[in-house]
Design an enzyme around this catalytic site. Sequence first.
Site, mmCIF file in Angstrom:
data_model
loop_
_atom_site.group_PDB
_atom_site.id
_atom_site.type_symbol
_atom_site.label_atom_id
_atom_site.label_comp_id
_atom_site.label_asym_id
_atom_site.label_seq_id
_atom_site.Cartn_x
_atom_site.Cartn_y
_atom_site.Cartn_z
ATOM 1 N N SER A 161 -18.810 41.788 -7.438
ATOM 2 C CA SER A 161 -18.680 41.010 -8.728
ATOM 3 C C SER A 161 -18.800 42.005 -9.877
ATOM 4 C CB SER A 161 -19.602 39.817 -8.649
ATOM 5 O OG SER A 161 -19.766 39.076 -10.006
ATOM 6 N N LYS B 248 -21.163 35.511 -2.206
ATOM 7 C CA LYS B 248 -20.464 35.782 -3.088
ATOM 8 C C LYS B 248 -19.537 34.395 -3.546
ATOM 9 C CE LYS B 248 -17.832 38.112 -6.087
ATOM 10 N NZ LYS B 248 -16.616 37.383 -6.150
ATOM 11 N N HIS C 196 -22.132 32.699 -5.572
ATOM 12 C CA HIS C 196 -22.199 33.140 -6.929
ATOM 13 C C HIS C 196 -21.019 32.748 -7.752
ATOM 14 C CE1 HIS C 196 -20.368 36.451 -9.559
ATOM 15 N NE2 HIS C 196 -21.607 36.858 -9.764
ATOM 16 N N ASN C 197 -19.758 32.708 -7.129
ATOM 17 C CA ASN C 197 -18.734 32.285 -8.008
ATOM 18 C C ASN C 197 -18.544 30.872 -8.256
ATOM 19 O OD1 ASN C 197 -17.704 34.878 -7.485
ATOM 20 N ND2 ASN C 197 -15.550 34.235 -7.010
ATOM 21 N N GLU D 144 -20.854 30.789 -11.156
ATOM 22 C CA GLU D 144 -20.052 31.188 -12.260
ATOM 23 C C GLU D 144 -19.212 29.899 -12.838
ATOM 24 O OE1 GLU D 144 -16.158 33.843 -12.494
ATOM 25 O OE2 GLU D 144 -17.986 34.830 -11.503
#
Length: 484
Positions: free
Chosen positions: A134, A189, A192-193, A196
Amino acid sequence: MIGRKDMLSDIAMIGLAVMGENLSVNIESRGYRVSVLDVREGVTEAFINGRGKGRNFYGASSFEDLVASLARPRVIMMMIRAGEPVDDVISKLLPLIEPGDIIVDGGNSHFADTARRCALVESRGCLYIGTGVSGGEEGALKGPSMMPGGSPAAWERVGPVFRSICARTDAGEPCCDFVGEGGAGHFVKMVHNGIEYGDMQLICEIYQIMKDQLSMTNEQMRSVFSEWNRGRLESYLIKITADILGFKDESGDCLIDRILDAAGQKGTGKWASIAALDEGVPLTLICEAVFARSLSADKEGRVKAEELLSCGTEKIPVEITELEKALYAAKLISYAQGYLLMRAAAKTYGWNLNYGGIALMWRGGCIIRSAFLGKIRDAFDRDPELDNLLLSTFFRDEILACEKSLRRVVASAAISGVPVPALSAALAYFDGLRCGRLPANLLQAMRDYFGAHTYERIDAPRGEHFHTDWTMAGGDTASTFYNV
């Protein structure tokens, strides 16, 4: 081949689009020799003769040439489009590599695909890493956040490389550590996205309140976001929001006003939402952020509906300080939900996730980097078994200090006709979480009434199920009890 063949490379990179090219330059700048290959005609040559000229790169002409150019155990990293292209490259590499060699997927692959590929590669005696990367174009070049998972034995070999190129906290700690086996890295991940997605939607809702409800100019909004970036909301996304609101095009007008309000997405937010449904975790804010993008994409439908469903609404004023507190509170809730999803998945897949360490990985380099990630790390360092971030001392105190502002902002937006799905979802989750008795007793009664699905009683042990013949015509037979 392009470059000296008499020197063996430390690592290979397949894929020279923006991320692959910048990561390659980053790795080479740390003292490593890098072999590169892009299957698109002329791309490898253009890189070697351009940005890579005079540097320690080797341009391979084929997969065979690439493998032959590497020191053992070989490390071959892919930065290519997720899905079938990854499987295709793996199928080409497996006949060429030897036991102990390592394949790395740095793209946004689905965690289940990564787990499957890891098992396949390990069955051939080789090792596999699926790592989230990222930070976008700038992060790839200057220091990304990296979330590797897969074969534990591979970490000893790739760890020094990844830690040399990744971002670092202000204290110098690398924003990269081994996450866990199989698809663990790509799952983290994905979360995380998802966060986001939530962060971006929350900021967009605050922007729309400022613009449509408070009639603020772009410059006024830019000034507010700049100020917020110097406080507890300090983050990459708040910073770039201020930059965007202040950016003028060649005609001197604010570019933001010329951009079509139809959002795209590449799937990681959707994957996080599906995973939450599979795990039974209320990832409500992130799910609403995904749906908000879907609604925005129907620009033509919204324009038509605006004509047919127009209704008078009163613009309710709200203080800027209230907006700041509401945004902060909703962000806390979003992160708490994301961590709930990781905790549930860890139980399902047998991962031993270091939740404080994950916050550290997100502290620098990545898109959601922000000031309070250090507080998440502190919370899990104090209590590694913490069930919900909102129940830790710091986050409990912070949310209780801001919840009234969140209520007032959501209420004022509702009366003003401004859509705030993510802010509303945050408030609904908070109220549901702190409600010791929800109306699910009625829901269970209805399920038992029409489908004999059974229910538990407050005066019986958990796990003991009952059925009532509500109509006196259904008999005593109950449906088998199960939860999906």
